[in-house]
Structure formats: structure tokens, C-alpha cells
Design an enzyme around this catalytic site. Structure first.
Site, PDB file in Angstrom:
ATOM      1  CB  CYS A  70      -0.924  -0.036   1.229  1.00 47.06           C
ATOM      2  SG  CYS A  70      -1.592   1.558   1.721  1.00 47.06           S
ATOM      3  CB  CYS A  72      -8.556 -25.739  31.385  1.00 43.91           C
ATOM      4  SG  CYS A  72      -8.983 -27.386  30.776  1.00 43.91           S
ATOM      5  CB  CYS A  81      -7.109 -28.990  32.697  1.00 39.92           C
ATOM      6  SG  CYS A  81      -6.642 -28.635  31.003  1.00 39.92           S
TER       7      CYS A  81
END
Length: 450
Positions: free
Chosen positions: A61, A203, A200
Site C-alpha cells: 500500500c 484450560c 487442567c
């Protein structure tokens, strides 16, 4: 001579590599401009208490290339005060798409509410950029002083080990054995559901990304796509029903369909991109409006980032079948580009002459098409065929920030006249255009008078 040749070849290679780097990236690690990507955007910007100015650019651009030295100067001047970053949105299209980037360069200001960045509308000089940054910073500090803002609205990893509980989890819906069927399965909306276990580690890493994505998805889909979370160690009935064996597991729920496994990345940008795709797939195509008056025209063109307007031949030239053929092409393209949420309009040639004049449409014949950006008072004309392939190429170029544009005649939206809607029938000539031959003796035709 051989050594000289090798040195010359090395210099040519070095120049070539330097030119390639210049083409493919406008900023380097030595600049004060932070290079942002989908992998670091959430950490650097969204979870930051700092004010950020972010440029979304494309290396090819020309305007972006012109802005680069000014952007670097501004970043150096603001170092330690305001963060200045840049995203190669040509390479990272999903990141640009999340923030509605349609042209280059686009500059966004990420302030107190990172979920809703402001568009930068100022000049492109380093001085103008710095002044705008300091003005935004003053507003942020005043809001904090008055208690209106307390930093980023996005959640951070809480470290509490509670799965979906981040610093700001309000937009993640807590799902249980009791509310799952009514909330998810009976809903007409799309759901992305995370099944987690509090212990976990993966998680816990997903937690801030999921919470941040939930807020953004809610906003960008008008609350039609939802993110939920199930503690699978507590609600074991749900985990068993959907065969959850590992954590986190993410599933996609759409009404009347079997749940689908989410296969995408785990960053906020990945989750949002998938959610927007699901929203697009589930959303109806935008309505195609006939331009019957000022209200509809202005509302659609003012409210949408782009409105696509077709000027179709007069009904006497095409009949109902021909017109319906053109409208069918437009409806197919509206379906194809429905994710863009553009406005779609049509009018009959000659009904809106002020509109045609301001867009210079009449000279190209009919059917004709223009795309208008009412905020910038710019438009582009379809130069190719009025067909699915021709219109697709026209709109694809526009959506990538390419294509030739011009300023709307008069610098404002033209006056639109009230007209009667098309009744769906073939046209009829007005009565005054008929010649009444009932009183003419056809036997006398052709006889010369003496």
C-alpha cells in the site's frame, strides 16, 4: 578479478534482500513500533493497561509506505508514554478482519475498553499522531481519576484454577447439567462450549482467551453467537453425553445439528474468527431494497460501511423476466458477501437522476453498479460485466482496499426522489403514447390523393 566479482555479487544479493525486506515488512525489530501478530496481540494489547495506537497496513500500500516514517517518529516520541504498534493485515487477515479493517492504512486507538477501539481520524503527520495520542491519554487518565475506568476490560488469567473464571468472565455463560438443554440445545443461536477441568493447565491457559473472545463475539455478532463453559468434573452427565475424554474440549452447537468439534487455534483471535464464520454461515443474506425514497437510502448507506447500488434498465427494456434475472444476480452476491454486512439497493434507470449524475453512472449504460462509502463520501464503479463473476471481482478488489475510487459529486449524498415500488409485472406504455386507429379507414391507406 574473481574476488571483485564475488564482492559485487554479494552486494547485489544484499541489496536484493534489503529490497525484499522493505517490500514484505515496513517495520523492523530496531524500530520503536511494536510488530503485532495474532500470537502476541492479546498479550501485548488486550491484556495491557497502556493506551495503544495500532496501525493496520499492507506492505504494497503506497499510503502505508508514506505513513511509515511518520509512524516511526511518533513511536519514538511516545516511547514510555503511549504504546505504538503495527499489524501487517495483508499477512494476518484474520486479525484485521476482527476490527473491520477494509482499507489501508487503518489506525485504531485501544484505550480503557480494549473491546471497542476508537477509529483514528486525524492527520498522517507524526505531530498529528502524537497530539491525538496525548489527547486520548488525557481522557483515559481523567476517566480513571473519576472512577469511570480501571484499565483493560478484558479478563486476565486469574490463576485460581477455576476453569472459565477470569478477571472478567461476565460474557462466558456457565453451563450445567440443569440448564444446558434449555440454554444451548433449544436456542436458535450458535454456541461454542468449552468443557474444562479446574486442574487442567491447558484450560487455565485458555481461560483469558476464552473470556476475551466471549466479549468480542457477543459485540460483533449482536449476541447471536455465544461462548459457554462446562466444568466437566462437576457436570459429568454432560461430559459423558458428549464423549469428553480430554481437556479442554470445545464443541460447536447449532440447532437441529449434531455437535461439531472445534478444530481451530486457542487464541482470542482464532476463536473470534471461527465464531464470525459461524455467524456468517447462520445469518440470512441482507435484504435487497428498491430505492423508493430518502429515508431508506440514507439509513442503509449511513448505517453500513458500504452500500452497493444497482441501476437497472427501464422495465420497458427488459420486462419482468429480465429484471428478475438482474435482481437474482444481486441477491446471490448479497449472500456471498453477507459476512461484510453491507447494504444492497437498486433503482430503475431514470427514476433517480440526481443519484445517477452524482455517480456518473448514465454514461456507462445499464445495468450499472456503484459501491458507496457514505462516511468518506467516496464511490467506485463496476467496470466489468453485470454478472456474478464480474461483480465478485469488483467487490473483492474493494474489500482488499484496491480498485479505483472517486469523490461523490457535490461531496454529499444526492437527493433521492419518492417513487412507486415496482409491482413485479411487465411495463406498459402510458396511454398517451398509443395512437388510436379506430376511426382510420385502412382501405384508404396507400391511395394517392389527386
Amino acid at each position: 578479478a574473481r574476488i571483485f566479482f564475488h564482492m559485487l555479487s554479494f552486494r547485489v544479493l544484499l541489496c536484493s534482500l534489503t529490497a525484499e525486506l522493505t517490500v514484505h515488512g515496513l517495520y523492523s525489530a530496531g524500530d520503536d513500533v511494536v510488530q503485532l501478530t495474532p500470537s502476541n496481540f492479546n498479550r501485548e494489547v488486550m491484556q495491557s493497561d497502556s493506551l495503544w495506537l495500532v496501525e493496520f497496513y499492507a506492505p504494497w500500500c503506497g499510503h502505508c509506505q508514506s505513513l511509515t516514517p511518520e509512524w516511526k517518529k511518533a513511536a519514538t516520541a511516545l516511547k514510555g508514554v503511549v504504546k505504538v504498534g503495527a499489524v501487517d493485515a495483508d499477512q494476518h487477515k484474520s486479525l484485521g478482519g476482527q476490527y473491520g479493517v477494509r482499507g489501508f492504512p487503518t489506525i485504531k486507538i485501544f484505550g480503557a475498553n480494549k473491546n471497542k477501539p476508537d477509529d483514528y481520524q486525524g492527520g498522517r503527520s507524526s505531530q498529528a499522531i502524537v497530539e491525538a495520542a496525548l489527547s486520548a491519554l488525557r481522557s483515559l487518565v481523567k476517566d480513571r481519576l473519576s472512577g469511570k475506568a480501571g484499565g483493560s476490560d478484558y479478563s486476565r488469567q486469574s490463576g485460581s484454577g477455576s476453569g472459565s473464571s477470569g478477571g472478567s468472565k461476565k460474557d462466558v455463560v456457565e453451563l450445567t447439567d440443569d440448564n444446558f438443554d434449555k440454554t444451548v440445545l433449544d436456542s436458535d443461536d450458535v454456541w461454542l462450549v468449552e468443557f474444562f477441568a479446574p486442574w487442567c493447565g491447558h484450560c487455565k491457559n485458555l481461560e483469558p482467551e476464552w473470556a476475551a473472545a466471549a466479549s468480542e463475539v457477543k459485540d460483533q455478532t449482536n449476541n447471536k453467537v455465544h461462548l459457554g463453559a462446562v466444568d466437566a468434573t462437576v457436570h459429568q452427565g454432560l461430559a459423558s453425553r458428549y464423549g469428553i475424554r480430554g481437556f479442554p474440549t470445545i464443541k460447536i452447537f447449532r440447532k437441529g445439528e449434531e455437535p461439531e468439534d472445534y478444530q481451530g487455534g486457542r487464541t482470542r483471535s482464532d476463536i473470534v474468527a471461527r465464531a464470525l464464520d459461524l455467524f456468517s454461515d447462520n445469518a440470512p443474506a441482507p435484504e435487497l431494497h428498491e430505492i423508493l425514497g430518502e429515508d431508506v437510502f440514507k439509513k442503509i448507506c449511513d448505517d453500513q460501511q458500504l452500500c452497493v447500488i444497482a441501476v437497472l434498465p427501464h422495465i420497458l427494456d427488459t420486462g419482468a423476466a429480465g429484471r428478475n434475472g438482474y435482481l437474482e444476480v444481486m441477491m446471490k452476491m448479497a449472500e456471498k458477501y453477507k459476512k461484510k454486512m453491507w447494504g444492497w439497493l437498486w433503482t430503475q434507470a431514470g427514476d433517480q437522476m440526481d443519484l445517477e449524475s452524482s455517480l456518473g453512472i448514465g454514461g456507462f449504460g445499464y445495468p450499472a453498479m456503484a459501491a458507496i462509502n457514505a462516511r468518506k463520501m467516496k464511490f467506485a464503479l463496476l467496470k466489468g460485466s453485470f454478472s456474478e463473476s464480474g461483480i465478485h471481482e469488483f467487490l473483492r478488489e474493494l474489500s482488499m482496499g484496491r480498485g479505483s475510487t472517486a469523490t461523490i459529486g457535490g461531496g454529499a449524498l444526492p437527493k433521492v426522489h419518492s417513487v412507486e415500488p415496482w409491482d413485479g409485472k411487465d411495463g406498459e406504455l402510458p396511454m398517451e403514447d398509443y395512437i388510436d386507429l379506430s376511426d382510420v379507414d385502412l382501405d384508404d391507406l396507400g391511395k394517392d390523393e389527386l
